[in-house]
Every structure is written in structure tokens, then in C-alpha cells.
Design a protein around this motif. Sequence first.
Motif, PDB file in Angstrom:
ATOM      1  N   ALA A  61      -2.267 -66.246 -44.455  1.00 48.80           N
ATOM      2  CA  ALA A  61      -1.584 -67.425 -43.923  1.00 48.80           C
ATOM      3  C   ALA A  61      -1.088 -68.327 -45.041  1.00 48.80           C
ATOM      4  CB  ALA A  61      -2.526 -68.193 -42.988  1.00 48.80           C
ATOM      5  N   ALA A  62      -1.824 -68.391 -46.122  1.00 50.69           N
ATOM      6  CA  ALA A  62      -1.468 -69.317 -47.203  1.00 50.69           C
ATOM      7  C   ALA A  62      -0.234 -68.877 -47.970  1.00 50.69           C
ATOM      8  CB  ALA A  62      -2.664 -69.475 -48.157  1.00 50.69           C
ATOM      9  N   THR A  63      -0.088 -67.556 -48.198  1.00 55.92           N
ATOM     10  CA  THR A  63       1.003 -67.066 -49.060  1.00 55.92           C
ATOM     11  C   THR A  63       2.038 -66.232 -48.317  1.00 55.92           C
ATOM     12  OG1 THR A  63      -0.202 -65.040 -49.635  1.00 55.92           O
ATOM     13  CG2 THR A  63      -0.580 -67.000 -51.019  1.00 55.92           C
ATOM     14  N   GLY A  64       1.699 -65.727 -47.157  1.00 50.74           N
ATOM     15  CA  GLY A  64       2.614 -64.838 -46.430  1.00 50.74           C
ATOM     16  C   GLY A  64       2.534 -63.400 -46.891  1.00 50.74           C
ATOM     17  N   ASP A  65       1.702 -63.109 -47.890  1.00 50.03           N
ATOM     18  CA  ASP A  65       1.591 -61.745 -48.402  1.00 50.03           C
ATOM     19  C   ASP A  65       0.966 -60.829 -47.361  1.00 50.03           C
ATOM     20  OD1 ASP A  65       2.617 -62.637 -50.769  1.00 50.03           O
ATOM     21  OD2 ASP A  65       0.667 -62.890 -51.744  1.00 50.03           O
ATOM     22  N   THR A  66       1.545 -59.634 -47.215  1.00 52.18           N
ATOM     23  CA  THR A  66       1.015 -58.647 -46.283  1.00 52.18           C
ATOM     24  C   THR A  66      -0.139 -57.915 -46.939  1.00 52.18           C
ATOM     25  OG1 THR A  66       3.161 -58.359 -45.221  1.00 52.18           O
ATOM     26  CG2 THR A  66       1.541 -56.603 -44.905  1.00 52.18           C
ATOM     27  N   VAL A  67      -1.307 -57.934 -46.295  1.00 49.29           N
ATOM     28  CA  VAL A  67      -2.477 -57.251 -46.862  1.00 49.29           C
ATOM     29  C   VAL A  67      -2.748 -55.921 -46.158  1.00 49.29           C
ATOM     30  CG1 VAL A  67      -3.502 -59.384 -47.696  1.00 49.29           C
ATOM     31  CG2 VAL A  67      -4.024 -58.598 -45.374  1.00 49.29           C
ATOM     32  N   LYS A  68      -2.315 -55.806 -44.907  1.00 51.13           N
ATOM     33  CA  LYS A  68      -2.467 -54.554 -44.163  1.00 51.13           C
ATOM     34  C   LYS A  68      -1.218 -54.348 -43.310  1.00 51.13           C
ATOM     35  CE  LYS A  68      -6.818 -53.665 -45.350  1.00 51.13           C
ATOM     36  NZ  LYS A  68      -7.253 -52.442 -46.075  1.00 51.13           N
ATOM     37  N   PHE A  69      -0.755 -53.076 -43.239  1.00 47.32           N
ATOM     38  CA  PHE A  69       0.407 -52.786 -42.405  1.00 47.32           C
ATOM     39  C   PHE A  69       0.210 -51.432 -41.741  1.00 47.32           C
ATOM     40  CE2 PHE A  69       4.561 -50.781 -41.738  1.00 47.32           C
ATOM     41  CZ  PHE A  69       5.123 -51.730 -40.880  1.00 47.32           C
ATOM     42  N   PHE A  70       0.440 -51.379 -40.445  1.00 45.21           N
ATOM     43  CA  PHE A  70       0.331 -50.143 -39.678  1.00 45.21           C
ATOM     44  C   PHE A  70       1.667 -49.913 -38.975  1.00 45.21           C
ATOM     45  CE2 PHE A  70      -3.762 -52.236 -39.927  1.00 45.21           C
ATOM     46  CZ  PHE A  70      -4.553 -51.258 -40.531  1.00 45.21           C
ATOM     47  N   GLU A  71       2.432 -48.911 -39.429  1.00 52.12           N
ATOM     48  CA  GLU A  71       3.769 -48.690 -38.885  1.00 52.12           C
ATOM     49  C   GLU A  71       3.718 -48.283 -37.426  1.00 52.12           C
ATOM     50  OE1 GLU A  71       7.891 -46.257 -39.934  1.00 52.12           O
ATOM     51  OE2 GLU A  71       6.094 -45.969 -41.140  1.00 52.12           O
ATOM     52  N   ASN A  72       2.729 -47.457 -37.066  1.00 57.29           N
ATOM     53  CA  ASN A  72       2.529 -47.054 -35.676  1.00 57.29           C
ATOM     54  C   ASN A  72       1.072 -47.317 -35.348  1.00 57.29           C
ATOM     55  OD1 ASN A  72       2.035 -45.628 -33.257  1.00 57.29           O
ATOM     56  ND2 ASN A  72       3.704 -44.186 -33.701  1.00 57.29           N
ATOM     57  N   TYR A  73       0.863 -48.441 -34.685  1.00 64.43           N
ATOM     58  CA  TYR A  73      -0.519 -48.873 -34.472  1.00 64.43           C
ATOM     59  C   TYR A  73      -1.331 -47.813 -33.735  1.00 64.43           C
ATOM     60  CZ  TYR A  73      -4.507 -51.075 -32.321  1.00 64.43           C
ATOM     61  OH  TYR A  73      -5.762 -51.325 -31.890  1.00 64.43           O
ATOM     62  N   ASP A  74      -0.809 -47.293 -32.628  1.00 62.99           N
ATOM     63  CA  ASP A  74      -1.561 -46.334 -31.829  1.00 62.99           C
ATOM     64  C   ASP A  74      -1.930 -45.101 -32.633  1.00 62.99           C
ATOM     65  OD1 ASP A  74      -1.542 -47.910 -29.560  1.00 62.99           O
ATOM     66  OD2 ASP A  74       0.379 -47.105 -28.878  1.00 62.99           O
ATOM     67  N   LYS A  75      -1.019 -44.660 -33.488  1.00 61.09           N
ATOM     68  CA  LYS A  75      -1.244 -43.435 -34.265  1.00 61.09           C
ATOM     69  C   LYS A  75      -2.088 -43.688 -35.513  1.00 61.09           C
ATOM     70  CE  LYS A  75       1.320 -39.795 -36.681  1.00 61.09           C
ATOM     71  NZ  LYS A  75       2.674 -39.294 -37.053  1.00 61.09           N
ATOM     72  N   ASP A  76      -1.799 -44.803 -36.191  1.00 57.71           N
ATOM     73  CA  ASP A  76      -2.438 -45.035 -37.480  1.00 57.71           C
ATOM     74  C   ASP A  76      -3.806 -45.696 -37.378  1.00 57.71           C
ATOM     75  OD1 ASP A  76      -0.135 -44.026 -38.517  1.00 57.71           O
ATOM     76  OD2 ASP A  76       0.740 -45.967 -39.041  1.00 57.71           O
ATOM     77  N   LEU A  77      -4.027 -46.501 -36.323  1.00 51.35           N
ATOM     78  CA  LEU A  77      -5.287 -47.229 -36.231  1.00 51.35           C
ATOM     79  C   LEU A  77      -6.016 -46.963 -34.933  1.00 51.35           C
ATOM     80  CD1 LEU A  77      -7.067 -49.213 -37.776  1.00 51.35           C
ATOM     81  CD2 LEU A  77      -5.852 -51.082 -36.658  1.00 51.35           C
ATOM     82  N   GLY A  78      -5.285 -47.091 -33.808  1.00 49.59           N
ATOM     83  CA  GLY A  78      -5.886 -46.825 -32.522  1.00 49.59           C
ATOM     84  C   GLY A  78      -6.671 -48.022 -32.013  1.00 49.59           C
ATOM     85  N   ALA A  79      -7.014 -47.960 -30.739  1.00 50.70           N
ATOM     86  CA  ALA A  79      -7.635 -49.109 -30.079  1.00 50.70           C
ATOM     87  C   ALA A  79      -9.029 -49.419 -30.634  1.00 50.70           C
ATOM     88  CB  ALA A  79      -7.717 -48.874 -28.574  1.00 50.70           C
TER      89      ALA A  79
END
Length: 708
Positions: A61-79
Motif C-alpha cells: 500500500a505504501a509504494t504500490g510495488d507488486t509483491v505477488k502476482f497470479f495471472e490465472n488465480y484458479d490455475k496458479d493458486l486455487g481456492a
Amino acid sequence: MRNMKRYIGVLLFLLVFFPSCEEKDNLIEEGYLYVSTTKDLDVITRSEADVEPVSVAICKAATGDTVKFFENYDKDLGAKGKVQLPVGLYHVKAGTKYAGKAAFDKPYYFGVDTIEVVKATMKEAEVVCTLANVKVTVKYSDLLKKFFTGYKVTVGNASGELIFDEEEVRAGYFTPSKLNVTLNLVNNDGTAYKIVKELPNVKAREHYRLNFSIGEEPDSPEAGGDFDITVDEETNDIECTLKIPVFEDDFGRNMPKIVTTPDGELNIKETNPANTQLSSAITSKNGLQLLALKLVSTYFNETEGLPAYIDLMKMDDNVRSRLSGLGISIPQLAEAAIETNLDFSGLLSKLPLKDGKKTSHSITVIARDKLGQQVEDTVLIEVRPNVAVETTVGVWSTFVYLSATAGTNENIAVYYKKQDDESWMMAPLTPSDIKETADGDYIFSVKIKDLIKNTAYSYKVIADRDEQEGSFQTGDEAQIPYSNFDSWYTKSKAQYVGTESNHLWDSGNEGGASFGFVPTTEETTDVIKGSAAKLASTYAVVKFAAGNLYTGDFVELYQTTQARLDFGIPYSCKPTALKGYYKYSPGTIDKGSYLNLNGTVDSCHIYIALCDWTKPFRVETGSQTFVDLSVDNKSIIAFGELKTNKKMEKYEQFRIDLEYRDKYRQPTYILVVASASKYGDYFTGSTSSVLLIDEFELLFDDPQDKIK
């Protein structure tokens, strides 16, 4: 069902801290983030919602830097996936793929929430991805279809345009900004026109249902109309109905008119030397609501910095002044004006070339009346260099090639006639004969056949408004004297073709006679007719001598065994071929070292060349200065040759077609060479090779494939 809120899940964030032995030694305190995804489908269908996967980005929140990114949430991380993060404040952003362009069936969803990851605490947060587009669907009533043979709607804004034709049922999605709606109609009587409307203040998650109808069956098929808009605020559905009052005379029948003179396309030269005029007269019975210009070209939009679209009824004094400086005269326009005139004539003398090449410019005049009926008229202006029609004529005896360069490819024609005739004939010319050059000009070539030799003709070439007239004289059909080889004379023990007073053919006899041999002699027994020439290669004293005959002159011997020859005789006609008879008996090469050919079969060589020399070509055998017969030798206008090592029992007829390397230059010299040993110039060949030649004749027919 429309008011029922539907979800494909909820984006949940469960923040839990699980200490471990490893983490006790870590100075950075961490927590865990559990993520699941969902979309709010209030204004879309289920099939549309399932198209794009959801991406998730977790940012500081302070810098706007992305620390984690999941291009396809269902496929890459899941519920059930968990994300380990240092404690702190984060923005969690979720959304579908976004191209930023208007598109069918490609909605864009987006949602964001702020979550604080703390130690030993579990929190739950919800992010709902909602539609970030404006949705548009179109429907045409059956009654409208009855009274119009053509209808389609174009909807657009800064994100692009989509066309909803008669069969389109898909939804279009746009960025949230003002929508422009253009209804294109064609009446049953064939009248085509537009109705243009604006939908201002559109917002994300709004669904515009555009319904086009005429309301009731009318007595007349003329049409125009206005939108009746009803907003259902609970669901953000907006019904937009355009009821076309086809029974009112002013709609469809009395549309604005734009008359541009000249219309369509305008082809002018740089600085417009012909002083062509260009203007548009606009009339509108119902009064003008809008009069605008679209100016499209590199010159307008980049060089001069003008916007592509200019509302002439709302432009400021600065834009008016800039248009005036470019030569575009715009009168003061009042709301509801019924007629006006735009003059672009001053512009035509200022439109520039680019790097000396032609440029193209588009001017569109747009007029809309108070009923929303809109018409447009476009003129395309092409500016070409101040290049007049330039022609070049290549002349034979019974045909010519005429080539021309023009600054346009419009209205091109070529005419010709005998100078004492009154009527002109048109030469055959097809669009495929006209080619554009890298400089933006146009070149074309036409062949005019069936002419009379030694006759004066006139021609004229027309390209748009340019015209050039000229004349040409068809050529003669002259033979080389004594080319039947029936006339011979003897001088200093050497034989020569022709007469001593008209010496046109020569050989190596003059040099050989001083050593007691003559390789080229008159043949009176084995002939086609009269006499023939016998070319017999031999070896004398210290040098090999090929039997040869050529148009030109043996100049002298030097350094005992070397020779100087002048190749070619003056000649200005343009034959198309050399024909004659020959009989060859090759031997095995036994003299000379050129190309290591010893032991191979010798070959004869007969060739003809038309050249634009200013004097004969001086051959010097000592320095190996010979005529370059390759295509790189630009002094050779036309060339043809015959080479063979075939042993012949009797005479055979040959035809050597001249391949013209340049159609437009006239020759000044002709060179014909025959040799019993092809490499005799390099003193290489067989001492037993014999070539008989007879009845040479130049042809002046028209071989289509040999003149390029």
C-alpha cells in the motif's frame, strides 16, 4: 431474475499467523493470506462471465510495488492456496485481462480492497470484481425491418467503434465515456442516410439496450427520429428506444446536402499550377446542428498539428486562423443555418510533397441537421511532382516501343497516326502496363505494331490533363553487303570477302599470309548457293590461328605474333535476328592452354552484336583486350549467339535471335563474328576444326519474346 444478484463466489482473505521453529529466528514477522475469487454478474450473462480468467496482484500500500502476482488465480493458486507475506498494509487487486479497446463479448471486471496483514490475527476481507465497462446491445423491430432494406448501427467512443449489423446479437463493451450512436438506414426507395445521436455521461456497469423501431405502421417509408431514454436505476439497465417517425416528410426526405466540386478524387501537381478549385456547398432545410471537418494526412495532423476532427460551429479563433492560413476559408456559422459554403481552393497550392514524392490528403465534410440526420462527403487529394509527360520511343522498321513517365495514372492513353493521315488510332494499353515508381511517378510502355518502314508518324500521350505530342520515323531494313559470301578477292596472297573498294568483312588472313597460311578461304564446292566461307583452324610458326570471319578490319601484326583488329562496321538499323547456314566438323583441342581444355572437343562460335560505339572496337591479342559480351557491357544494345561442338554431316539452317538489352537506343555499329574455334582469341583450339558458313541474312520480323 434480472434484479437477483448472482455470484460465482466471493474473494476472501483469511489472515492467519502460524509461528514455527524457523520463523522464531526470522526478524520479519509474517502472516498468511488465503485467497478465492468471484465476479458480480449483474449486467452480463453467465456465458460471457466464464470467458476470461481472473488475475490477482498483491501490492504494498505504501509504494504500490507488486509483491505477488497470479495471472490465472484458479490455475496458479486455487481456492485453498495460501500466500505468505510480511506484516503490513496491502492492496489486493483482481480483474480480468484488459486490452482497453472496444470489443464484442469481452467484458472487463475489476475490484480492489485494502488488507492489513498482522501477526497472530485472522481477518476476512471481500473484494467483488464488478463490470468496469459499459455494455451495449442492439435490437431492431420487425416493423423497422419492413420499411427499410438496410440498417446497421455504429457505436463508438475513445475506446473504438463496433458495428451492429442486421444479424448482430452479441454485446459490445466500451470504456465509460460518451457514446456516439450512428444509425445507417436505406429506405425501400433506395435512399441512404444516417441518424446520429450521443449518449452522454455513461458509467461503468450500465447496460444500454438500444432498440430501434418506428412505433406504428406509417403511410410513407421516409424516416428520421430521436431517442426516448428510460433508466432503471436499480439494475443500471438503460432502455434507449429510437422511434423513427417515417410518416413525417422532413425525415429521410429532406436530409442535408453536400455538393463538392470537383467530387471524389482530385489529382493535382505540386503548387497546383493548373489553379484547380475545390469547394463544398452545404444546404439543410431543417437547419444545421453540426458542421465539421475531418482532415487526415501527415501534413494536416503532424506537420501542421491540426486535430483530425474540427467542429466548425464551435471552433475557437485560433483554429479558424490556422485554417485560414492554410487556405481554407470558413464563414461564420450560426446555429440552425440552412446553407453555407466551404472553400478549399487556397489549400491546393500549399499541399507539399514529401521527399520529392507524392502525398495524399483526405478532407471529409460532415453535416447534421436538427433532426439528427447526418451526411458526409469525402474528397481525396493526391499531390504529385510537377513532372510533365516524358516519352521515349524505340524504333524498328515495322514496330516501335513507346515508353512514358507521368505524374498520374489517371486517364492514360496513347494515340498514333501517319503524319499525312487525319484520324488517330489508339495503341493497346492495359492497367497492368502502368507501374508506379519509387518516386511516386507512373511509367508505362506500349508496343505499336504493323507500321510501314521508312515512314513518318505522329503520336500523342495523354495522362489526366497533361499531353505530349511527338513524332518518329520508322527504320530501314539494310543487309550487310556480301553476307551471302559469294564475292571474294585476293590481295597479297590472302583472300577476302567482298571487294577491295568496299572492305567490310575481314579475318586473320592478312596476318597469316605473312607466314604462308590463310585460315579463311572461299569454298566453291560444299555450298548452299554460289560460294561459302571455309574457316579452318591451323597452327603456323609459333601460334595457333582459328579460322574466323568478322565485320571489321585487320589492322596490323605486332611483336611478330600479336594482332590488332578493329571490330564492327557502321550500321543504324535494328534487325531482330541473324539467319544462315553452317556446317561444323570439330576436332579435339590440341593447342593452347586456356581453361585447360586440351583433350576436349572444340566448339564453334557465331555471334552478332549491335552497339552504340563511336568508333570500331580495337582488339589487341597481346594484352587480351577483347569485346566484353556480358550484359554488364552497356554499349551493347542487342546480342545473340550460337555455340556448338556437334559434328555435322551437312549444312543446317540457324536463326540467332537478337535479345535487345535496351529498346530505346539506336545502334551505330554492327559486329558479326564466326570462328571455327570458340577460344581462338586465346590461341586455343583444334588444328582440325573446320566451319563452313553460307547465306547470312538479317531478319526484321517481330519475335515477341526477344525484345524486353
